[in-house]
Design a protein around this motif. Structure first.
Motif, PDB file in Angstrom:
ATOM      1  N   TYR A  54       1.826   6.417  -7.138  1.00 31.56           N
ATOM      2  CA  TYR A  54       0.780   7.310  -7.634  1.00 31.56           C
ATOM      3  C   TYR A  54       1.185   8.777  -7.461  1.00 31.56           C
ATOM      4  O   TYR A  54       0.913   9.618  -8.327  1.00 31.56           O
ATOM      5  CB  TYR A  54      -0.523   7.029  -6.891  1.00 31.56           C
ATOM      6  CG  TYR A  54      -1.655   7.958  -7.255  1.00 31.56           C
ATOM      7  CD1 TYR A  54      -2.218   7.938  -8.534  1.00 31.56           C
ATOM      8  CD2 TYR A  54      -2.163   8.868  -6.329  1.00 31.56           C
ATOM      9  CE1 TYR A  54      -3.247   8.788  -8.874  1.00 31.56           C
ATOM     10  CE2 TYR A  54      -3.191   9.719  -6.665  1.00 31.56           C
ATOM     11  CZ  TYR A  54      -3.727   9.678  -7.931  1.00 31.56           C
ATOM     12  OH  TYR A  54      -4.753  10.533  -8.275  1.00 31.56           O
ATOM     13  N   ARG A  55       1.867   9.073  -6.355  1.00 37.12           N
ATOM     14  CA  ARG A  55       2.340  10.441  -6.147  1.00 37.12           C
ATOM     15  C   ARG A  55       3.363  10.838  -7.210  1.00 37.12           C
ATOM     16  O   ARG A  55       3.351  11.974  -7.701  1.00 37.12           O
ATOM     17  CB  ARG A  55       2.946  10.561  -4.741  1.00 37.12           C
ATOM     18  CG  ARG A  55       3.470  11.936  -4.397  1.00 37.12           C
ATOM     19  CD  ARG A  55       4.056  11.946  -2.998  1.00 37.12           C
ATOM     20  NE  ARG A  55       5.122  10.949  -2.883  1.00 37.12           N
ATOM     21  CZ  ARG A  55       6.379  11.151  -3.263  1.00 37.12           C
ATOM     22  NH1 ARG A  55       6.722  12.315  -3.794  1.00 37.12           N
ATOM     23  NH2 ARG A  55       7.287  10.211  -3.111  1.00 37.12           N
TER      24      ARG A  55
ATOM     25  N   LEU B 107      -4.600   5.127 -10.670  1.00 36.18           N
ATOM     26  CA  LEU B 107      -4.361   4.432  -9.408  1.00 36.18           C
ATOM     27  C   LEU B 107      -5.092   3.095  -9.385  1.00 36.18           C
ATOM     28  O   LEU B 107      -4.536   2.067  -8.957  1.00 36.18           O
ATOM     29  CB  LEU B 107      -4.802   5.317  -8.240  1.00 36.18           C
ATOM     30  CG  LEU B 107      -4.713   4.690  -6.837  1.00 36.18           C
ATOM     31  CD1 LEU B 107      -3.288   4.313  -6.509  1.00 36.18           C
ATOM     32  CD2 LEU B 107      -5.279   5.648  -5.789  1.00 36.18           C
TER      33      LEU B 107
ATOM     34  N   GLN C 168       0.828  -1.206   0.000  1.00 36.19           N
ATOM     35  CA  GLN C 168       0.000   0.000   0.000  1.00 36.19           C
ATOM     36  C   GLN C 168       0.863   1.257   0.000  1.00 36.19           C
ATOM     37  O   GLN C 168       0.571   2.226  -0.718  1.00 36.19           O
ATOM     38  CB  GLN C 168      -0.926  -0.003   1.214  1.00 36.19           C
ATOM     39  CG  GLN C 168      -2.015  -1.070   1.176  1.00 36.19           C
ATOM     40  CD  GLN C 168      -2.907  -1.025   2.403  1.00 36.19           C
ATOM     41  OE1 GLN C 168      -2.752  -0.156   3.263  1.00 36.19           O
ATOM     42  NE2 GLN C 168      -3.828  -1.971   2.491  1.00 36.19           N
ATOM     43  N   ARG C 169       1.920   1.257   0.808  1.00 38.89           N
ATOM     44  CA  ARG C 169       2.806   2.422   0.825  1.00 38.89           C
ATOM     45  C   ARG C 169       3.490   2.614  -0.527  1.00 38.89           C
ATOM     46  O   ARG C 169       3.647   3.757  -1.001  1.00 38.89           O
ATOM     47  CB  ARG C 169       3.849   2.255   1.930  1.00 38.89           C
ATOM     48  CG  ARG C 169       3.272   2.338   3.332  1.00 38.89           C
ATOM     49  CD  ARG C 169       4.385   2.471   4.362  1.00 38.89           C
ATOM     50  NE  ARG C 169       5.204   1.267   4.416  1.00 38.89           N
ATOM     51  CZ  ARG C 169       4.975   0.234   5.233  1.00 38.89           C
ATOM     52  NH1 ARG C 169       3.949   0.269   6.063  1.00 38.89           N
ATOM     53  NH2 ARG C 169       5.792  -0.802   5.234  1.00 38.89           N
TER      54      ARG C 169
ATOM     55  N   VAL D 165       0.946   4.160  -2.950  1.00 46.62           N
ATOM     56  CA  VAL D 165       0.756   5.597  -2.726  1.00 46.62           C
ATOM     57  C   VAL D 165       1.941   6.384  -3.271  1.00 46.62           C
ATOM     58  O   VAL D 165       1.771   7.438  -3.912  1.00 46.62           O
ATOM     59  CB  VAL D 165       0.549   5.874  -1.225  1.00 46.62           C
ATOM     60  CG1 VAL D 165       0.530   7.377  -0.952  1.00 46.62           C
ATOM     61  CG2 VAL D 165      -0.743   5.229  -0.745  1.00 46.62           C
TER      62      VAL D 165
END
Length: 517
Positions: free
Chosen positions: A243-244, A266, A236-237, A240
């Motif tokens: 996607y950033r 995403l 999950q990290r 994120v």
């Protein structure tokens, strides 16, 4: 390997009917099908690839052509029943391949009004019908495998994907992956392709040796679809963070992306990560799967060959006095030969009268006398040259220019950082007070700020500091002179030769008001 991952995207339980759209604990419907578009030059076997996928899943795949497809033939149609006379719904391509694959060839040739009809099917995976008193919402849980040709026949690698394909932005954003197939001239590849085609036409059974049979692959895919992998906390990290990075790359002023990065990308990364986990028969989505999905998505979105940015600056060493042609100090006229008068020898032309033996002896005597006179004249001329030496001839010397070359991504990174900082200082300088003037920085202040940001990269190296300082000045100069992103404040532009480097660093610069960051 990447082109077949949409086959693993469904989530069918082992006992219930297969469902591509699942619900989480809060009842939110999430679809798990991956849509893939293949864009390539003619004669790159795009249609053969689609037909092979159709033959691989004969009961769960439909092959259609975009030019001959209409909105009703792809979604659903309302027709009057011949027996009862009432209106009924006739299922079409996307409904017939529920939990399957819809192969659409010549996708770019479809009429725009017909492309709009599959927007809902590609995103919500449903088809809503309101015709003839019938209102219904039907499932269309299918993956779209489309093939399209470039606008001008061949794919232009210097342009974005959007500029090469005649597809609208909503359609482009609904595809998870784009694969660009190029017809490049390669001697080895051309030989292998020609040999394979000839072997196929000769009906040879062993044209290609495959490691697995078709039945084995079908059993493997059926087993992989039964898995339901879960996302780990570390994954999950990574999701994120990836996607950033995609969003930050999309905020560039002159973005080279095919379309804007939204939450759809995403969700695409999540679906691709799940498909990779099923591909490896893993019950958990590992961070390596997320990174591979991020690489696939970034490769498909940004498929542009950008030219490197070249800077030219005059070299100070080019103003040295030019050297003469002769380095030894003797000024000999190489164009006219020897210096001083010289007796012309008697030339013999064909067809002329020789004049007999007496004339020949006279000519020999004249030649010897001329040689003696020439030798004495040369000695006198050399003595005069030693006393009065004419200046050597100078050759016109062009000013040398050093070339500094960086990649387009590096140029974009530096220019966007400087422009964003200058714009933020302008907005912060004005404040909330009415009539307050914005704060403008000088060229040197902008340069020092960027060097502070690169402190970790520079370290203790003096050479790296000078290189980065020179590169930053070249980028700022190009932003002012060429791109017109920055403008001077309070002073008019002067000629390049009439301003020194110190005065240039003291000039105030600002971002052009029409430039959007």
């Amino acid at each position: 390997g990447g082109k077949t991952r949409w086959k693993y995207s469904g989530q069918p339980p082992s006992t219930n009917p297969p469902l591509a759209i699942t619900q989480n604990s809060e009842g939110i419907r999430l679809h798990g099908d991956v849509n893939v578009c293949i864009v390539g030059d003619p004669s790159t076997a795009k249609s053969q690839f689609l037909k092979y996928v159709h033959s691989f899943l004969p009961n769960r795949a439909v092959y259609t052509s975009g030019k001959a497809s209409s909105a009703a033939s792809l979604t659903a149609a309302v027709q009057r029943d011949a027996d009862t006379g009432e209106y009924c719904i006739k299922a079409r391509a996307l409904m017939l391949v529920d939990n399957g694959i819809c192969c659409i060839d010549e996708f770019d040739k479809m009429d725009p009004t017909n492309q709009v009809a599959i927007h809902e099917a590609m995103e919500q995976q449903t088809i809503s019908i309101t015709k003839a008193g019938i209102q219904a919402t039907l499932n269309a849980r299918a993956s779209i495998l489309a093939a399209a040709n470039p606008i001008y026949g061949r794919y232009d690698q210097t342009k974005t994907l959007k500029a090469n394909v005649a597809l609208s932005a909503p359609i482009l954003s609904r595809f998870d992956l784009f694969f660009v197939v190029l017809d490049e001239c390669n001697q080895l590849a051309d030989y292998n392709v020609a040999k394979h085609i000839l072997d196929v036409h000769r009906c040879e059974e062993t044209a290609v040796t495959v490691p697995f049979t078709k039945e084995q692959m079908q059993r493997y895919i059926r087993f992989a679809q039964t898995l339901n992998p879960k996302i780990m906390e570390e994954s999950q990290r990574v999701l994120v963070d990836c996607y950033r990075k995609l969003r930050q790359g999309d905020t560039m002023g002159r973005s080279r992306a095919a379309y804007r990065i939204t939450v759809r990308q995403l969700e695409s990364m999540i679906r691709l990560s799940e498909a990779l986990a099923r591909l490896h028969c893993d019950d958990h989505i590992q961070p390596s799967y997320v990174r591979e999905a991020f690489r696939l998505l970034r490769k498909s979105i940004i498929h542009v060959e950008t030219e490197d940015v070249t800077f030219e600056d005059d070299d100070d060493g080019g103003h040295d006095s030019g050297a003469g042609v002769g380095d030894g100090g003797t000024a000999v006229n190489t164009e006219s030969g020897d210096v001083g008068p010289r007796a012309e020898p008697v030339q013999q032309h064909p067809g002329e009268y020789n004049g007999g033996e007496n004339d020949v002896e006279a000519v020999k005597t004249e030649k010897s006398a001329a040689a003696k006179a020439s030798a004495s004249t040369e000695e006198t001329t050399l003595a005069e040259q030693q006393e009065i030496k004419p200046p050597p001839r100078k050759r016109a010397k062009k000013s040398k220019k050093k070339k500094t070359q960086i990649t387009f991504e590096q140029y974009e990174s530096i220019s966007n950082a400087i422009a964003t900082y200058l714009r933020s200082m302008e907005d912060a300088g004005g404040g909330d007070e009415e009539g307050a003037e914005p704060q403008y920085l000088t060229w040197g202040q902008a340069e020092e700020w960027y060097l502070e940001q690169c402190e970790e990269q520079i370290g203790d190296s003096v050479e790296e500091l000078e290189r980065m300082r020179k590169l930053t000045n070249l980028v700022i100069r190009r932003l002012i002179k060429v791109d017109c992103v920055l403008v001077y404040i309070g002073a008019e532009d002067e000629d390049e030769g009439g301003i020194s480097e110190e005065d240039e660093l003291q000039k105030k610069v600002a971002v052009h008001p029409n430039y959007v960051i």
